[in-house]
Design an enzyme around this catalytic site. Structure first.
Site, PDB file in Angstrom:
ATOM      1  N   HIS A  14       0.119   3.913  13.381  1.00  0.00           N
ATOM      2  CA  HIS A  14      -0.764   3.836  12.206  1.00  0.00           C
ATOM      3  C   HIS A  14      -2.151   4.392  12.545  1.00  0.00           C
ATOM      4  O   HIS A  14      -3.184   3.828  12.199  1.00  0.00           O
ATOM      5  CB  HIS A  14      -0.875   2.392  11.686  1.00  0.00           C
TER       6      HIS A  14
ATOM      7  N   HIS B 108      -4.428  -8.469   5.787  1.00  0.00           N
ATOM      8  CA  HIS B 108      -4.860  -7.131   5.414  1.00  0.00           C
ATOM      9  C   HIS B 108      -5.551  -7.232   4.057  1.00  0.00           C
ATOM     10  O   HIS B 108      -5.784  -8.323   3.563  1.00  0.00           O
ATOM     11  CB  HIS B 108      -3.630  -6.209   5.412  1.00  0.00           C
TER      12      HIS B 108
ATOM     13  N   HIS C  94       0.869  -1.174   0.000  1.00  0.00           N
ATOM     14  CA  HIS C  94       0.000   0.000   0.000  1.00  0.00           C
ATOM     15  C   HIS C  94       0.911   1.230   0.000  1.00  0.00           C
ATOM     16  O   HIS C  94       1.979   1.219   0.624  1.00  0.00           O
ATOM     17  CB  HIS C  94      -0.922   0.004   1.223  1.00  0.00           C
TER      18      HIS C  94
ATOM     19  N   ASP D 289       1.109   4.033   1.418  1.00  0.00           N
ATOM     20  CA  ASP D 289       1.603   4.684   2.641  1.00  0.00           C
ATOM     21  C   ASP D 289       2.708   3.872   3.314  1.00  0.00           C
ATOM     22  O   ASP D 289       3.275   4.315   4.318  1.00  0.00           O
ATOM     23  CB  ASP D 289       0.457   4.984   3.615  1.00  0.00           C
ATOM     24  N   HIS D 290       3.034   2.722   2.753  1.00  0.00           N
ATOM     25  CA  HIS D 290       4.143   1.918   3.282  1.00  0.00           C
ATOM     26  C   HIS D 290       5.314   1.814   2.296  1.00  0.00           C
ATOM     27  O   HIS D 290       6.333   1.207   2.629  1.00  0.00           O
ATOM     28  CB  HIS D 290       3.649   0.515   3.655  1.00  0.00           C
TER      29      HIS D 290
END
Lengths: 305, 305
Positions: free
Chosen positions: B271, B143, B66, B68-69
């Site tokens: 997070h 996830h 993802h 944001d990672h």
């Protein structure tokens, strides 16, 4: 007329990261819309920090595909979707934009829910590429990869209606707009008053030129002639002119020579080499020696065009 | 023995950007080397801000793809080259890492002058994937896309040599290392003293577990059993447990349940959803109600493992 036409500096460092500057990114705001110019890493953070907002972004213009001018683009496009954008977004840049961005748009297709429309622009010619009220043209720059500059010009303001003519001919409200747009006026008696007698010329349209990474190009002055505000990269001081030339960058003095020859009102310099650790005072001094109305770009700076 | 084994928080926000946090990224330092865990946008800026340096980075571990990672990864790889890295760099992550990163490595091939070695890890099993003195294993998370956690464990420290035995048998300096490593000792008279009499057990090796984005997985506690410090995502408060479950995230309370069941010494949560505008006090309170030694991740935080 004085509609707000402003330049906001989101990042003005060069490729090697420092804690003093962020990589290249700027936002131009005009008539409630905003236009992003280059998109270095962290530019979305700077947009928030300056309170500029994401929803008014109408288009993005990338000058060239070096990382310090585009690494922030995928994250920004993703954020716009998280913020529920549905309106299509136009992204302009040299042809290399395709190889950089298309695989990422493909990979993140489930998390970018609006349409991203890519437009590839030439880097060897002056060309009008966009007009949504603000008119945008490209012009050629010379860097280590294909690179263009962008010129942003507001629409030509309508001429002024002469107050004494309005009174003399008793021109009604409903007819005035047409005359501003070029019509003549016919009196009830059938006399035609030519438009030129009724109006006086408007102020020239304001314009901003973004001269991204480039070696010194004296002919550039011709292409940005009469522009109000010029941003020109100024990576090096004169002492390091050799580095500038080898790496297809400019010195601050060279940036100022362009602004002077173009007859600009204001020059903003940026893209500082990370080697100038104690600030950019010398860059500024060298530019001001040639073109006094030079200012240093800095994150958070906002200037009226 | 107390070699420095530290966790540094570079970013602990979630996907929607805020000015309070940066997206997920952490650095682990051990024996003068550093290990990057996830790589959200801006992580290279945080590395500088915390004074951690770039030259000691030995490997990068991505939990899932993802944005944001991982959005900060291309810029970081490019920066390492600008800083003249020549040593190969190992990057670990789920198989989707290939589609994300290979086109960018290809596009920026001229500006990344060292070798980037990609390693694709499973997300459905526990597996030892790396050992350069620090041992790294993956464990499964659940996830919305394939995701794994990473467990970092220092080498088992050597046992202690009993001081009284050293004196009693007059064991010379040169022989002591071998005894620590398991050898018996033979006296000049030919008497063999078994290793178990000469040494006492060392402290257990310290370990850190990074539990990235995941729905609450009670069985996770088994896989991180006995780990000293656990980071576990805690995107939501209990009131929003429904959002957590729908989006395959965890609440702060669930993070704490894992730490408690695993018998951890310390829990770091992060997070955070961007909706918690007035800080993360409630997240902390809910976690501490279950596991008192919980702390909030924050950019700049550095904790001893």
């Amino acid at each position: 007329m004085s509609e707000d036409f402003r330049l906001h500096i989101l990042g003005c460092g060069s490729a090697k990261p420092t804690l003093r500057h962020w990589p290249s990114a700027q936002m131009l705001t005009f008539r409630g819309r905003s236009y992003l110019i280059d998109c270095g890493e962290g530019c979305q953070w700077q947009i928030q920090r300056m309170g500029l907002g994401f929803s008014k972004i109408r288009a993005i213009f990338i000058s060239h595909l070096h990382g310090d001018h585009c690494f922030g683009l995928p994250a920004l496009l993703s954020t716009l979707s998280l913020l529920k954008r549905t309106e299509p977004l136009d992204v302009y840049g040299p042809a290399q934009l395709e190889e950089f961005l298309v695989p990422q748009l493909e990979f993140f297709r489930d998390s970018i829910a609006y349409e991203v429309r890519l437009h590839y622009v030439g880097t060897d010619r002056v060309e009008r590429i966009f007009d949504d009220g603000l008119e945008v043209s490209t012009f050629p720059l010379e860097h280590r990869v294909p690179t263009c500059g962008y010129l942003f010009r507001e629409p030509r303001p309508l001429p002024h209606l002469k107050r004494d003519m309005v009174i003399q001919y008793n021109i009604p409200e409903y007819a005035r707009r047409k005359i501003k747009e070029g019509a003549d006026w016919e009196t009830p008696e059938g006399q035609v008053i030519p438009n030129a007698e009724l109006t006086s010329p408007a102020e020239p349209p304001r314009a901003y030129a973004y001269c991204s990474d480039t070696r010194y190009l004296p002919q550039l002055a011709e292409q940005v002639k009469g522009v109000d505000t010029i941003y020109h990269e100024a990576t090096y001081i004169e002492e390091h002119a050799e580095s500038a030339h080898q790496r297809f960058h400019s010195t601050a003095r060279e940036a100022a020579l362009i602004a002077k020859a173009a007859g600009a009102k204001q020059l903003v310099i940026g893209h500082y080499s990370s080697r100038y650790k104690d600030g950019e005072a010398q860059l500024l001094a060298e530019a001001q020696a040639v073109f006094p109305n030079t200012i240093l770009a800095n994150e958070g700076l906002s200037v009226e065009i």
